[in-house]
Write an enzyme that holds these catalytic residues in place. Structure first.
Site, PDB file in Angstrom:
ATOM      1  N   PRO A 162       0.794  -1.233   0.000  1.00 50.25           N
ATOM      2  CA  PRO A 162       0.000   0.000   0.000  1.00 50.25           C
ATOM      3  C   PRO A 162       0.824   1.280   0.000  1.00 50.25           C
ATOM      4  O   PRO A 162       1.842   1.397   0.694  1.00 50.25           O
ATOM      5  CB  PRO A 162      -0.822  -0.131   1.291  1.00 50.25           C
ATOM      6  CG  PRO A 162      -0.983  -1.604   1.471  1.00 50.25           C
ATOM      7  CD  PRO A 162       0.325  -2.192   1.009  1.00 50.25           C
ATOM      8  N   CYS A 163       0.349   2.261  -0.785  1.00 47.53           N
ATOM      9  CA  CYS A 163       1.064   3.516  -0.983  1.00 47.53           C
ATOM     10  C   CYS A 163       0.728   4.622   0.020  1.00 47.53           C
ATOM     11  O   CYS A 163       1.573   5.476   0.283  1.00 47.53           O
ATOM     12  CB  CYS A 163       0.774   4.062  -2.389  1.00 47.53           C
ATOM     13  SG  CYS A 163       1.216   2.936  -3.722  1.00 47.53           S
TER      14      CYS A 163
END
Length: 444
Positions: free
Chosen positions: A93-94
């Site tokens: 996840p960013c």
């Protein structure tokens, strides 16, 4: 066997696989998926569908290959069953590192980057590939990156970071991504980063001309639009479940789309044209999901046949959150050549070229606490001077990712020690579990 597979293909376990952008690129590079784990059911169904339709997997094989659930949940899959796999890959996840977010790093329940590094130490793959947003390359996360490199070195991997742009590899979009590649030493000396393409990618107008022509445009109007859309696209963003329907990004991105004659406030159901349904007050046409997918790299004979399942918004999020397949193929090919020891040998430089946070370097491993004033003096004497406000700012950043122990002194000053890394590394009692459960419906 898949269409891209060889007689004895290299195998990959992919975490946070999404709808298959990285999956497709790695398959085209010659890897075969032993397992792909994905949280979002829409994306997982898309990946399963295309493993069969595009890559030639059997139905049961695709069902067994794609695992749906929280990648950090031991009930979802067992990493120990895949020890020694050729490649461990993923786009974790960013939001923990995104400039558009709060940049909480290790304090964000969605942060799985450090956990993936620990997973590498547990599974012992020959190579590791992780990609994330440009924000992870910034000064805010220099200490975080150094911790990652230190851990990989402890596990006997040679690791390198690099900021790549999708347009360097034929994608009509800037899309900078920060990539970490680590290999066991016997393979690392054969690894070379892929070379950018010699020719630039086509403009958005040229790329989408045939799709725009499917609408009821006049030839003159279509040509005018193609001429106006004469640059590559800004970064496509997929958004999250926390927000509403699909749109093409923040205010600056929407302005760039408008300059190309595209309305970025939504995604259309059909190719645009004067007789097609229009949004009231909208001057320019909107893109369809098929157009967005092409801009994201699903284009050409190797990548164009991918089909996205679900309704329009679900499709758009799958596309927008993906790693462009051509970039994944370029990286996968470079890793494959290293694993086969076909790349020319090179000298290894194990130290990271990334700038190290001087305050982290000063406090790391230190047993005696230091005040801010002492840090300023010490940094000045070591040739890396920082003023007091800058030291305090860096301490605040470190406090997001590490336990920052404060020790009051009798004169009212506070001294600091650097404690443990806060990131989720697989601990059973980590707060990530509770926060993830609370926000599960909003995480994509």
């Amino acid at each position: 066997m898949s269409g891209a597979a060889e007689d004895n293909p290299l195998e990959v376990v992919e975490i946070c696989a999404g709808a298959g952008g990285q999956s497709l690129g790695l398959e085209r590079a010659g890897f075969r998926h032993r397992l792909a784990v994905e949280l979002d059911e829409h994306a997982a169904r898309t990946l399963r569908h295309n493993l069969v339709k595009v890559l030639g997997y059997k139905e049961k094989e695709a069902e067994d290959t794609v695992c749906i659930g929280d990648v950090a949940d031991p009930k979802v899959w067992n990493p120990d069953e895949h020890k020694g796999v050729d490649l461990l890959a993923g786009g974790v996840p960013c939001p923990p590192f995104s400039i558009a977010g709060k940049q909480l790093g290790a304090s964000d329940e969605r942060d799985l980057f450090a956990w993936a590094v620990e997973l590498c130490g547990r599974m012992r793959p020959k190579a590791l590939l992780l990609e994330n947003v440009k924000g992870l390359s910034g000064n805010r996360f220099t200490a975080y990156r150094k911790h990652v490199l230190d851990r990989l070195q402890e596990y006997d991997y040679i690791a390198e970071w690099r900021l790549l742009q999708a347009d360097q590899f034929g994608v009509s979009q800037l899309r900078p991504r920060f990539v970490l590649i680590a290999l066991q030493e016997e393979y690392a000396k054969h690894f070379h980063w892929p070379e950018p393409h010699a020719e630039p990618p086509p403009s958005v107008g040229v790329l989408l001309r045939d799709l725009m022509a499917e609408g009821d445009w006049s030839a003159d109007r279509l040509k005018t639009w193609v001429d106006q859309a004469d640059s590559i696209a800004p970064t496509i963003v997929g958004g999250s479940k926390k927000h509403g329907g699909a749109d093409l990004g923040p205010t600056r991105a929407k302005a760039a789309w408008e300059a190309m004659g595209i309305d970025g406030k939504g995604v259309a159901d059909v190719p645009p044209g004067p007789k097609n349904p229009r949004v009231e007050g909208v001057e320019h046409p909107m893109l369809t999901t098929k157009m967005v997918a092409r801009i994201q790299g699903w284009y050409g004979k190797e990548f164009a046949d991918w089909e996205f399942l679900g309704k329009k918004t679900a499709q758009y999020r799958q596309i927008g959150n993906a790693f462009p397949p051509p970039v994944a193929k370029a990286l996968g090919t470079a890793i494959k050549l290293a694993l086969l020891k076909e790349g020319a040998e090179r000298p290894l430089v194990e130290a990271s070229e990334a700038t190290l946070d001087p305050v982290y370097k000063l406090l790391h491993g230190r047993k005696r606490a230091m005040t801010v004033e002492q840090m300023v003096v010490k940094l000045a004497s070591s040739g890396r001077p920082l003023e007091q406000p800058e030291v305090e700012r860096r301490l605040a950043h470190l406090g997001h990712d590490f336990e920052l122990i404060q020790k009051p002194r009798s004169n009212g000053e506070v001294a600091f020690l650097l404690g443990g890394f806060k990131a989720f590394l697989g601990q059973e009692d980590h707060e990530r579990h509770e926060l993830f459960a609370q926000n599960r419906a909003k995480i994509s």
